[in-house]
Enzyme design. Structure first.
Site, PDB file in Angstrom:
ATOM      1  CB  CYS A 208       5.046  -3.066 -10.345  1.00 24.09           C
ATOM      2  SG  CYS A 208       6.117  -3.555 -10.059  1.00 24.09           S
TER       3      CYS A 208
ATOM      4  CG  HIS B  97       2.875  -4.166  -6.524  1.00 27.36           C
ATOM      5  ND1 HIS B  97       3.562  -3.955  -7.367  1.00 27.36           N
ATOM      6  CD2 HIS B  97       2.161  -3.215  -5.929  1.00 27.36           C
ATOM      7  CE1 HIS B  97       4.206  -3.005  -6.627  1.00 27.36           C
ATOM      8  NE2 HIS B  97       3.448  -2.194  -5.761  1.00 27.36           N
TER       9      HIS B  97
END
Length: 497
Positions: A52, A102
């Site tokens: 991610c 993120h």
């Protein structure tokens, strides 16, 4: 000339195998498929990294995570690193980011604090979503909504979901009065179809009896694959049996649900906005789903987690497909070219709407997350993808070479096949050259000393060469001369080592 707007839509954990127009599977992604039918579909688009935060770093800084800092999850880019938002805001754009970030070095949920380059009125990271839920609702969202019965008993509809609330904010942004002198860049970033798989019950009911056919990829015994793949498969057993069928109704349902949310936002563009808005859709990485006996994502370069969907719809609606390999690293330079923003030297990517020559792209992996040792901990991997082949260097284990045209499922590792000695050597040299070009901080002579490369010699990457200019940071001075590095010949410095 009026500057264009940009609507940038992304999902999480949605590789090409989960999008109908790419996979041919009966998964409802009609809004994404419609976008592809109206735009440019890239058939060999690759993430910068199949995890991610490093993937998002490549997307939103335009440089690889190894350059910007977040080479693993839960590490933030350096304070001197500029982002897409900064480049566009400073060029006069109204910059808005809604949804999963993120990229702040915190946990999956983020801090909820909006970086200065984005509009704080619309910032809606995971922590912001949590702040709207009660403690009971948070518990439900993370662990309590795993079946049709759970969803029904707790009266969960779309208004509960993070995705729906993201879309609400995006639609609201598009409905605000236009500012004649201020084009917009709006990023809409969904968590779905990533865990925890929350969606209205009707989506889950659709996929109760759906099984995804993996084909021969489910039968890979990993005998000629790197050791860490086998260790991964042992530590996290695949749920796929000999029939090769992957059953995960929650994942498929959220894949369907997020497509409808994407449709809500794209369809909210007014006719006037559509005439001047580039729509870009992609995802950060994929999910192994039991292919090659692996689940989740990590230190592997299989297309299941690295080949991501990428669709660009121009205001004029140009329709075509592109098979040339491209990368997330190319998206920021492409958008800057469309917006007539000068690309700084530091960005290695290209405008993929203008690329005509054959090219290769790099994918990297270093570590899954800073706090734990999943997938073997530190497993440095570098991959080079061309039209015909994929070379994977696994620094600590063994390497891989796949024939992309004749073995699209990546079953047959050709790295020790002497018939491909010339191919692997040329790709190896190209990858090492690229690592040198971007000043990959993990470069070392070990990348050049591979057991299958009989002519291998320790390769030194050269002496001090400063980071190229990003348009913001102070000019770096040369160590030997004290002069601004623009006055120092890089090639001379390389030979001095």
């Amino acid at each position: 000339m009026k500057r264009p707007n940009f609507l940038f839509v992304m999902t999480d954990t949605q590789a090409t195998n989960m999008v109908g127009c790419y996979s041919g599977k009966p998964l409802n992604t009609q809004n994404i498929d419609s976008l592809a039918a109206e735009g440019i579909r890239f058939n060999s688009a690759y993430t910068c990294s199949p995890v991610c935060t490093p993937a998002r770093a490549g997307l939103f800084t335009g440089i690889y995570a190894n350059q910007s800092g977040p080479w693993t999850n839960n590490v933030a880019p350096g304070k001197n690193i500029s982002t897409m938002g900064r480049y566009f805001k400073d060029a006069g754009y109204h910059t808005c980011y809604i949804g999963k970030w993120h990229l702040d070095g915190h946990d999956y949920f983020g801090t909820g604090e909006c970086p200065p380059e984005w509009d704080a009125d619309y910032w809606f990271d995971g922590a912001n979503y949590l702040s709207e839920l009660t403690e009971k609702e948070i518990s439900l969202w993370r662990n309590g909504l795993n079946s049709v019965e759970d969803l029904q008993a707790n009266h969960i509809d779309e208004t509960f979901t993070w995705a729906h609330r993201i879309s609400n904010r995006a639609v609201d942004f598009l409905q605000q009065p236009a500012r004649a002198d201020e084009p917009f860049l709006m990023v809409v970033s969904y968590d779905e179809p990533h865990h925890p798989f929350t969606c209205p019950v009707e989506y889950l009911e659709k996929y109760a009896d759906f099984y995804y056919e993996l084909g021969e990829k489910a039968q890979d015994d990993l005998a000629n694959k790197p050791e860490h793949h086998r260790l991964w498969a042992q530590a996290m057993p695949s749920p796929v049996g000999d029939d090769g069928l992957y059953h995960h109704p929650l994942y498929f349902a959220c894949n369907d649900f997020v497509d409808d949310q994407i449709g809500r936002v794209i369809n909210a563009l007014t006719p006037e906005q559509r005439e001047n808005t580039w729509v870009i859709y992609t995802s950060d990485h994929g999910e192994m789903m039991g292919a090659h006996k692996l689940i989740s994502k990590g230190a592997a370069m299989y297309d299941d987690i690295t080949r991501i969907p990428l669709i660009i719809r121009s205001p004029q609606g140009e329709r075509r497909q592109v098979d040339t390999p491209v990368s997330h690293i190319d998206l920021l330079p492409t958008m800057m070219a469309l917006a007539d923003i000068e690309k700084p030297e530091i960005l290695p990517g290209e405008n993929i709407l203008a690329v005509k020559e054959p090219r290769g792209v790099m994918v990297e992996f270093n570590r899954y997350e800073i706090e734990h040792d999943s997938f073997g901990g530190f497993i440095p991997v570098r991959c080079w993808v061309t039209d015909d082949f994929k070379l994977v260097l696994n620094l600590f284990t063994s390497d891989e070479l796949y024939d992309r045209r004749n073995d699209p499922n990546e079953m047959h590792n050709l790295i020790d096949d002497i018939r491909f000695a010339d191919v692997r050597s040329k790709m190896h040299d190209a990858l090492l050259d690229y690592m040198d070009k971007i000043r990959d901080p993990f470069r070392s002579y070990q990348w050049s000393l591979r057991p299958w490369r009989k002519d291998a010699r320790p390769r030194w990457m050269g002496a001090f060469r400063p980071r190229p200019q990003d348009g913001y940071s102070p000019v770096v001075r040369d160590y030997d001369t004290g002069l601004p590095t623009q006055g120092v010949k890089v090639e001379e410095k390389k030979q001095k080592f």
